[in-house]
Design a protein around this motif. Sequence first.
Motif, PDB file in Angstrom:
ATOM      1  N   GLN A   1       6.960  -4.377  -4.035  1.00 58.09           N
ATOM      2  CA  GLN A   1       6.656  -4.157  -2.606  1.00 58.09           C
ATOM      3  C   GLN A   1       5.255  -4.639  -2.218  1.00 58.09           C
ATOM      4  O   GLN A   1       4.922  -4.665  -1.042  1.00 58.09           O
ATOM      5  CB  GLN A   1       6.796  -2.661  -2.277  1.00 58.09           C
ATOM      6  CG  GLN A   1       8.188  -2.107  -2.565  1.00 58.09           C
ATOM      7  CD  GLN A   1       9.245  -2.772  -1.697  1.00 58.09           C
ATOM      8  OE1 GLN A   1       9.193  -2.715  -0.477  1.00 58.09           O
ATOM      9  NE2 GLN A   1      10.204  -3.448  -2.339  1.00 58.09           N
TER      10      GLN A   1
ATOM     11  N   TRP B   1       2.213  -3.343  -2.351  1.00 61.05           N
ATOM     12  CA  TRP B   1       1.381  -2.443  -1.542  1.00 61.05           C
ATOM     13  C   TRP B   1      -0.007  -2.373  -2.129  1.00 61.05           C
ATOM     14  O   TRP B   1      -0.198  -2.585  -3.319  1.00 61.05           O
ATOM     15  CB  TRP B   1       1.995  -1.042  -1.561  1.00 61.05           C
ATOM     16  CG  TRP B   1       2.965  -0.843  -0.439  1.00 61.05           C
ATOM     17  CD1 TRP B   1       3.854  -1.747   0.073  1.00 61.05           C
ATOM     18  CD2 TRP B   1       3.150   0.352   0.311  1.00 61.05           C
ATOM     19  NE1 TRP B   1       4.575  -1.176   1.083  1.00 61.05           N
ATOM     20  CE2 TRP B   1       4.165   0.118   1.251  1.00 61.05           C
ATOM     21  CE3 TRP B   1       2.556   1.625   0.262  1.00 61.05           C
ATOM     22  CZ2 TRP B   1       4.609   1.091   2.141  1.00 61.05           C
ATOM     23  CZ3 TRP B   1       2.992   2.585   1.142  1.00 61.05           C
ATOM     24  CH2 TRP B   1       4.004   2.317   2.072  1.00 61.05           C
ATOM     25  N   TRP B   2      -1.012  -1.987  -1.369  1.00 63.00           N
ATOM     26  CA  TRP B   2      -1.049  -1.585   0.014  1.00 63.00           C
ATOM     27  C   TRP B   2      -1.369  -2.815   0.846  1.00 63.00           C
ATOM     28  O   TRP B   2      -2.215  -3.612   0.441  1.00 63.00           O
ATOM     29  CB  TRP B   2      -2.124  -0.508   0.175  1.00 63.00           C
ATOM     30  CG  TRP B   2      -2.335   0.067   1.535  1.00 63.00           C
ATOM     31  CD1 TRP B   2      -2.870  -0.546   2.618  1.00 63.00           C
ATOM     32  CD2 TRP B   2      -2.061   1.405   1.944  1.00 63.00           C
ATOM     33  NE1 TRP B   2      -2.940   0.331   3.673  1.00 63.00           N
ATOM     34  CE2 TRP B   2      -2.451   1.539   3.294  1.00 63.00           C
ATOM     35  CE3 TRP B   2      -1.518   2.506   1.291  1.00 63.00           C
ATOM     36  CZ2 TRP B   2      -2.331   2.738   3.997  1.00 63.00           C
ATOM     37  CZ3 TRP B   2      -1.405   3.675   1.996  1.00 63.00           C
ATOM     38  CH2 TRP B   2      -1.800   3.789   3.343  1.00 63.00           C
ATOM     39  N   PRO B   3      -0.757  -3.022   2.019  1.00 62.59           N
ATOM     40  CA  PRO B   3      -1.044  -4.232   2.778  1.00 62.59           C
ATOM     41  C   PRO B   3      -2.443  -4.203   3.393  1.00 62.59           C
ATOM     42  O   PRO B   3      -2.617  -3.856   4.542  1.00 62.59           O
ATOM     43  CB  PRO B   3       0.039  -4.231   3.859  1.00 62.59           C
ATOM     44  CG  PRO B   3       0.420  -2.782   4.013  1.00 62.59           C
ATOM     45  CD  PRO B   3       0.208  -2.134   2.679  1.00 62.59           C
TER      46      PRO B   3
ATOM     47  N   TRP C   1       3.365   2.046  11.014  1.00 57.10           N
ATOM     48  CA  TRP C   1       2.421   1.070  10.494  1.00 57.10           C
ATOM     49  C   TRP C   1       2.159  -0.049  11.507  1.00 57.10           C
ATOM     50  O   TRP C   1       1.046  -0.590  11.568  1.00 57.10           O
ATOM     51  CB  TRP C   1       2.920   0.521   9.152  1.00 57.10           C
ATOM     52  CG  TRP C   1       1.895  -0.370   8.538  1.00 57.10           C
ATOM     53  CD1 TRP C   1       1.941  -1.727   8.405  1.00 57.10           C
ATOM     54  CD2 TRP C   1       0.619   0.029   8.015  1.00 57.10           C
ATOM     55  NE1 TRP C   1       0.777  -2.201   7.832  1.00 57.10           N
ATOM     56  CE2 TRP C   1      -0.052  -1.133   7.585  1.00 57.10           C
ATOM     57  CE3 TRP C   1      -0.035   1.268   7.874  1.00 57.10           C
ATOM     58  CZ2 TRP C   1      -1.324  -1.114   7.014  1.00 57.10           C
ATOM     59  CZ3 TRP C   1      -1.310   1.292   7.312  1.00 57.10           C
ATOM     60  CH2 TRP C   1      -1.931   0.112   6.891  1.00 57.10           C
TER      61      TRP C   1
ATOM     62  N   SER D   1      -3.456   8.658  -1.172  1.00 54.02           N
ATOM     63  CA  SER D   1      -3.337   7.231  -0.823  1.00 54.02           C
ATOM     64  C   SER D   1      -4.661   6.519  -1.098  1.00 54.02           C
ATOM     65  O   SER D   1      -4.677   5.395  -1.616  1.00 54.02           O
ATOM     66  CB  SER D   1      -2.987   7.052   0.655  1.00 54.02           C
ATOM     67  OG  SER D   1      -1.733   7.621   0.923  1.00 54.02           O
TER      68      SER D   1
ATOM     69  N   TYR E   1      -4.291   3.742  -3.849  1.00 54.23           N
ATOM     70  CA  TYR E   1      -4.229   2.364  -3.333  1.00 54.23           C
ATOM     71  C   TYR E   1      -5.607   1.735  -3.121  1.00 54.23           C
ATOM     72  O   TYR E   1      -5.714   0.506  -3.144  1.00 54.23           O
ATOM     73  CB  TYR E   1      -3.412   2.328  -2.046  1.00 54.23           C
ATOM     74  CG  TYR E   1      -1.926   2.565  -2.311  1.00 54.23           C
ATOM     75  CD1 TYR E   1      -1.147   1.585  -2.930  1.00 54.23           C
ATOM     76  CD2 TYR E   1      -1.320   3.761  -1.985  1.00 54.23           C
ATOM     77  CE1 TYR E   1       0.197   1.800  -3.191  1.00 54.23           C
ATOM     78  CE2 TYR E   1       0.030   3.982  -2.247  1.00 54.23           C
ATOM     79  CZ  TYR E   1       0.779   2.996  -2.845  1.00 54.23           C
ATOM     80  OH  TYR E   1       2.103   3.204  -3.120  1.00 54.23           O
TER      81      TYR E   1
ATOM     82  N   ASN F   1       2.203   3.123  -7.779  1.00 53.68           N
ATOM     83  CA  ASN F   1       2.059   2.273  -6.586  1.00 53.68           C
ATOM     84  C   ASN F   1       3.442   1.806  -6.104  1.00 53.68           C
ATOM     85  O   ASN F   1       3.816   2.018  -4.951  1.00 53.68           O
ATOM     86  CB  ASN F   1       1.169   1.080  -6.973  1.00 53.68           C
ATOM     87  CG  ASN F   1       1.025   0.036  -5.876  1.00 53.68           C
ATOM     88  OD1 ASN F   1       1.949  -0.183  -5.102  1.00 53.68           O
ATOM     89  ND2 ASN F   1      -0.110  -0.635  -5.823  1.00 53.68           N
ATOM     90  N   GLU F   2       4.201   1.235  -7.029  1.00 50.48           N
ATOM     91  CA  GLU F   2       5.516   0.685  -6.654  1.00 50.48           C
ATOM     92  C   GLU F   2       6.491   1.780  -6.225  1.00 50.48           C
ATOM     93  O   GLU F   2       7.241   1.613  -5.272  1.00 50.48           O
ATOM     94  CB  GLU F   2       6.156  -0.067  -7.823  1.00 50.48           C
ATOM     95  CG  GLU F   2       5.626  -1.457  -8.056  1.00 50.48           C
ATOM     96  CD  GLU F   2       5.883  -2.431  -6.906  1.00 50.48           C
ATOM     97  OE1 GLU F   2       6.692  -2.132  -6.001  1.00 50.48           O
ATOM     98  OE2 GLU F   2       5.238  -3.486  -6.911  1.00 50.48           O
TER      99      GLU F   2
ATOM    100  N   ALA G   1       6.006   3.050  -2.740  1.00 51.89           N
ATOM    101  CA  ALA G   1       6.387   2.022  -1.763  1.00 51.89           C
ATOM    102  C   ALA G   1       7.915   1.857  -1.712  1.00 51.89           C
ATOM    103  O   ALA G   1       8.499   1.676  -0.630  1.00 51.89           O
ATOM    104  CB  ALA G   1       5.708   0.705  -2.120  1.00 51.89           C
TER     105      ALA G   1
END
Length: 237
Positions: free
Chosen positions: A30, A32-34, A53, A142, A146, A194-195, A198
């Motif tokens: 995924q 993340w984090w964008p 988001w 978070s 992240y 993390n994954e 997400a």
Amino acid sequence: MNLQKLSDVSGKAETIALYYQVLFEHLGPQNWWPARTPFEVIVGAILTQNTSWTNVERAIANLRRKRLLTPLALERVPFARLASLIRSSGYFRQKAKKLKAFVRFLRAEYSGSLARMFETPTLELREKLLAVHGVGPETADSILLYAGHKEVFVVDSYTKRIFSRHGFVPDDVPYEELRSKIEAALPRDVSRYNEFHALLVQVGKNWCRPRDPRCAECPLHPFLPRASSEKALGDVP
Ligand code: SF4
């Protein structure tokens, strides 16, 4: 493992690792984090409270355009200007206060340095973050996972809904209880945490909706306890 066996073991902690495996195979990484920087992650984690988001992205784009995505710049920008730039994220005055509170904390405790902040032992830092105005457990975790790449799993409303519907926990499970349960079931690994978070967000958005979950098309359908069904699943926050 065949589908019959999956529904037999559903609700047991050891199957959480299988959820991860199935989702990763089905949905892929995924990424993340964008965000472009750890500070941007922190700003996003505060702005995303109680909003989508897409609304956060507009606020972050405004801050970037005005070159305000640094702790020092956010310390210096007047409150009213900050609030107006993040208006799209909703509750913008409260969120401006929260951003200001975070950068004040960073200045007071770590001379404004995120690198110094993340040198703090994880549990100690988590406690300190939780004491900052506007930082609750999901936001703190978070930030730790992240932005700081710490081994902390992030629980959100999607996580609660999925795991309560699958019989792991009651609807009103406390945040810390579900977090500990998931952390205990997975190898302690930042990229896995993390994954998985997400991936669960994708399940929540695409299939596990509060009303009318689309279980038949969901990758986690084979794990749904046989006692449950789409019709039997009530509205879950
Ligand atoms: S949509 Fe159905 S199968 Fe998918 S996670 Fe939610 S309850 Fe489970």
